[in-house]
Motif scaffolding. Structure first.
Motif: not given
Length: 73
Positions: A62-73
């Motif tokens: 609940p206190w974490g982020g949100n949105g787009i989080d793609n796998v790093p290359d």
């Protein structure tokens, strides 16, 4: 995908088939944590992919982020 990565993907696939319909589709991130885990395992193999998936799951609270989080290359 390496054999170890395939083995590590089995619990994720089981979660998607069994628990995901019961829990609902209300993920804070895009792509969902299970899709992120499968992509991380495919891109980075069993060890690093599992580490990336575990880090992502730990950020999903609940206190974490949100949105787009793609796998790093």
């Amino acid at each position: 995908m390496t054999p170890f990565a395939r083995l590590m993907a089995l619990p994720v696939l089981a979660y998607r088939l069994i628990f995901s319909p019961w829990v609902g589709f209300n993920c804070r991130y895009h792509p969902t944590c299970s899709a992120y885990a499968l992509e991380a395992l495919q891109k980075h193999g069993g060890i690093k992919g599992s580490w990336l998936a575990a880090r992502r799951i730990c950020r999903c609270h609940p206190w974490g982020g949100n949105g787009i989080d793609n796998v790093p290359d």
